[in-house]
Design a protein around this motif. Structure first.
Motif, short mmCIF file in Angstrom:
data_model
loop_
_atom_site.label_atom_id
_atom_site.label_comp_id
_atom_site.label_asym_id
_atom_site.label_seq_id
_atom_site.Cartn_x
_atom_site.Cartn_y
_atom_site.Cartn_z
N PRO A 130 0.83 -1.21 0.00
CA PRO A 130 0.00 0.00 0.00
C PRO A 130 0.86 1.26 0.00
O PRO A 130 1.89 1.31 0.67
CB PRO A 130 -0.80 -0.11 1.30
CG PRO A 130 -0.79 -1.58 1.64
CD PRO A 130 0.55 -2.06 1.17
N VAL A 131 0.45 2.27 -0.76
CA VAL A 131 1.19 3.52 -0.85
C VAL A 131 0.43 4.67 -0.21
O VAL A 131 0.87 5.25 0.78
CB VAL A 131 1.53 3.86 -2.32
CG1 VAL A 131 2.29 5.18 -2.40
CG2 VAL A 131 2.35 2.75 -2.96
N VAL A 177 -10.29 5.71 -4.26
CA VAL A 177 -9.16 5.46 -5.16
C VAL A 177 -7.88 5.46 -4.32
O VAL A 177 -7.74 6.27 -3.40
CB VAL A 177 -9.05 6.55 -6.25
CG1 VAL A 177 -7.86 6.28 -7.17
CG2 VAL A 177 -10.34 6.62 -7.06
N ALA A 178 -6.96 4.55 -4.62
CA ALA A 178 -5.69 4.47 -3.87
C ALA A 178 -4.59 3.92 -4.75
O ALA A 178 -4.84 3.38 -5.83
CB ALA A 178 -5.86 3.60 -2.62
N ALA A 179 -3.35 4.07 -4.28
CA ALA A 179 -2.18 3.62 -5.04
C ALA A 179 -1.48 2.47 -4.32
O ALA A 179 -1.36 2.47 -3.09
CB ALA A 179 -1.20 4.78 -5.23
N PHE A 180 -0.99 1.51 -5.13
CA PHE A 180 -0.30 0.34 -4.60
C PHE A 180 0.90 -0.01 -5.48
O PHE A 180 0.84 0.08 -6.70
CB PHE A 180 -1.23 -0.88 -4.56
CG PHE A 180 -2.45 -0.71 -3.70
CD1 PHE A 180 -2.48 -1.18 -2.40
CD2 PHE A 180 -3.58 -0.08 -4.21
CE1 PHE A 180 -3.61 -1.03 -1.61
CE2 PHE A 180 -4.72 0.09 -3.43
CZ PHE A 180 -4.73 -0.39 -2.12
N THR A 189 10.78 -0.35 1.32
CA THR A 189 9.97 0.53 2.17
C THR A 189 10.29 1.99 1.93
O THR A 189 9.38 2.85 1.91
CB THR A 189 10.21 0.19 3.65
OG1 THR A 189 9.85 -1.18 3.88
CG2 THR A 189 9.36 1.07 4.56
N SER A 190 11.56 2.29 1.73
CA SER A 190 11.95 3.68 1.54
C SER A 190 11.35 4.25 0.25
O SER A 190 10.98 5.42 0.18
CB SER A 190 13.48 3.80 1.52
OG SER A 190 14.03 2.93 0.56
N VAL A 191 11.24 3.41 -0.78
CA VAL A 191 10.63 3.85 -2.05
C VAL A 191 9.14 4.05 -1.87
O VAL A 191 8.56 5.03 -2.36
CB VAL A 191 10.92 2.82 -3.16
CG1 VAL A 191 10.13 3.15 -4.43
CG2 VAL A 191 12.41 2.77 -3.47
N VAL A 192 8.50 3.12 -1.16
CA VAL A 192 7.07 3.25 -0.88
C VAL A 192 6.80 4.56 -0.13
O VAL A 192 5.88 5.31 -0.47
CB VAL A 192 6.56 2.05 -0.05
CG1 VAL A 192 5.11 2.26 0.37
CG2 VAL A 192 6.69 0.75 -0.84
N ASP A 193 7.61 4.82 0.89
CA ASP A 193 7.43 6.04 1.68
C ASP A 193 7.64 7.30 0.84
O ASP A 193 6.94 8.30 1.00
CB ASP A 193 8.40 6.04 2.87
CG ASP A 193 8.03 5.02 3.93
OD1 ASP A 193 6.87 4.57 3.93
OD2 ASP A 193 8.91 4.67 4.75
N GLN A 194 8.62 7.24 -0.07
CA GLN A 194 8.89 8.40 -0.92
C GLN A 194 7.71 8.68 -1.85
O GLN A 194 7.28 9.83 -1.99
CB GLN A 194 10.15 8.16 -1.75
CG GLN A 194 10.54 9.34 -2.64
CD GLN A 194 10.90 10.58 -1.84
OE1 GLN A 194 11.93 10.61 -1.18
NE2 GLN A 194 10.05 11.59 -1.89
N SER A 203 -2.82 9.31 2.69
CA SER A 203 -2.57 8.52 3.90
C SER A 203 -1.14 8.02 3.88
O SER A 203 -0.46 8.05 2.85
CB SER A 203 -3.53 7.33 3.96
OG SER A 203 -3.19 6.39 2.94
N THR A 204 -0.69 7.52 5.01
CA THR A 204 0.58 6.81 5.05
C THR A 204 0.33 5.39 4.53
O THR A 204 -0.82 4.93 4.47
CB THR A 204 1.12 6.73 6.48
OG1 THR A 204 0.22 5.92 7.27
CG2 THR A 204 1.26 8.10 7.11
#
Length: 330
Positions: A126-127, A259-262, A269-274, A302-303
């Motif tokens: 999840p992003v 709607v959300a991004a994944f 994890t660092s890429v997801v957080d970015q 969201s986080t």
């Protein structure tokens, strides 16, 4: 003597072992530092012109503005989102392939189908949330239907021959819920996406539809479709003169889509957080509020952790709604 040699060898290996142990973190940090350094592909499970597509293109434009990297939106409609979801689930988790999707693939499908070609939880990272929106019940502009009560009466008169279209799980379930709560018999006609269903609605190939607001609004404004009711708890700001389903004689009726991004599972994890921070910045702007306000949605963010919890709760919520609508898994 042998023990001393072995001990020396072991001590000599320690620096290499330390490097090996920290390699994943070092690689992740290196990826993030230069991320993104090439074009990003965003896969959407619905066709161009759909509400999800418009959200994805807004996000893509914002990421490009923030990073100076191009973001290409790829529409992979059909099969209830299976095609797009599987495409991303099996992609390399490097931060360059992202799914922008809805509750269709990541909440409702789990209860609509006995078996999925992807796992909404295990196969994705999840992003961030992106937006939420209500839906609108529409009929052709020359239809005799002007209220929900009119539609119900017509459905009963035609004894189950009235037809409705859907282009996503949200649009289907919204109509199925209407059928259950009103007792109106009607036949379901599935489409690859909402725009195609709206085209057939204007051509009288189907009789009514509960649609995403974004693609339906210009057709309503042009006088090609008539808005009968909205699915939100309160009247929608874009349709202040259109009653809610609750006001129209269906107490407690409420349904919204999101709607959300994944990313694929395994993305650092660092890429997801970015990427999450890129989307949070995009959705928190006044420009986003203005854009989504015009298209019938509300920008959100969201986080990754918040989205993961949200998906779990929404899966349970949609399971309850689908059961209430009397839909059996296929």
């Amino acid at each position: 003597m042998e023990q001393q040699i072995n001990r020396r060898r072991f001590l000599g290996l320690l620096p290499a072992l330390a490097v090996s142990a920290t390699a994943p973190e070092m690689a992740s940090a290196a990826v993030t530092k230069g991320y993104p350094d090439k074009p990003i592909r965003v896969v959407v499970p619905f066709p161009a012109g759909s509400g999800t597509d418009e959200s994805a293109r807004y996000v893509a434009q914002s990421i490009t503005m923030q990073t100076s990297q191009s973001v290409v939106v790829e529409n992979r409609p059909g099969a209830n989102g299976f095609i797009a979801a599987k495409t991303v689930a099996t992609a390399q988790g490097d931060g360059y392939t992202m799914l922008i999707t809805t509750n269709t693939t990541h909440a409702a499908n789990a209860s609509l189908f006995k078996k999925l070609p992807y796992d909404p939880i295990k196969d994705f990272a999840p992003v961030s949330l992106i937006a939420k929106s209500g839906l609108v019940l529409v009929v052709p502009s020359d239809s005799p239907v002007r209220t929900v009560a009119d539609l119900t009466a017509l459905a009963r008169q035609r004894q189950g021959k009235l037809t409705f279209g859907s282009g996503s799980s949200s649009t289907r379930i919204a109509s199925e819920l209407y059928k259950i709560m009103s007792g109106a018999p009607a036949l379901h006609v599935p489409y690859k996406g909402v725009p195609q269903a709206l085209t057939d609605l204007m051509g009288h190939q189907i009789d009514f539809m509960i649609s995403d607001i974004s693609p339906a609004r210009p057709l309503i404004q042009a006088g090609k479709l008539r808005a009968i009711a909205v699915t939100t708890a309160q009247r929608h700001p874009l349709f202040k003169d259109v009653p809610t389903m609750d006001e129209s004689g269906l107490p407690g009726y409420e349904l919204t889509a999101w709607v959300a991004a994944f990313f694929p599972a395994g993305t650092p994890t660092s890429v997801v957080d970015q990427m999450s921070s890129f989307i949070q910045q995009a959705m928190g702007s006044s420009a986003a509020a203005e854009h989504f306000g015009k298209t019938g949605g509300q920008p959100l963010s969201s986080t990754p952790e918040e989205l993961a919890a949200f998906v779990r709760s929404e899966t349970a919520k949609w399971a309850k709604t689908i059961k209430a609508a009397g839909i059996e898994p296929e």
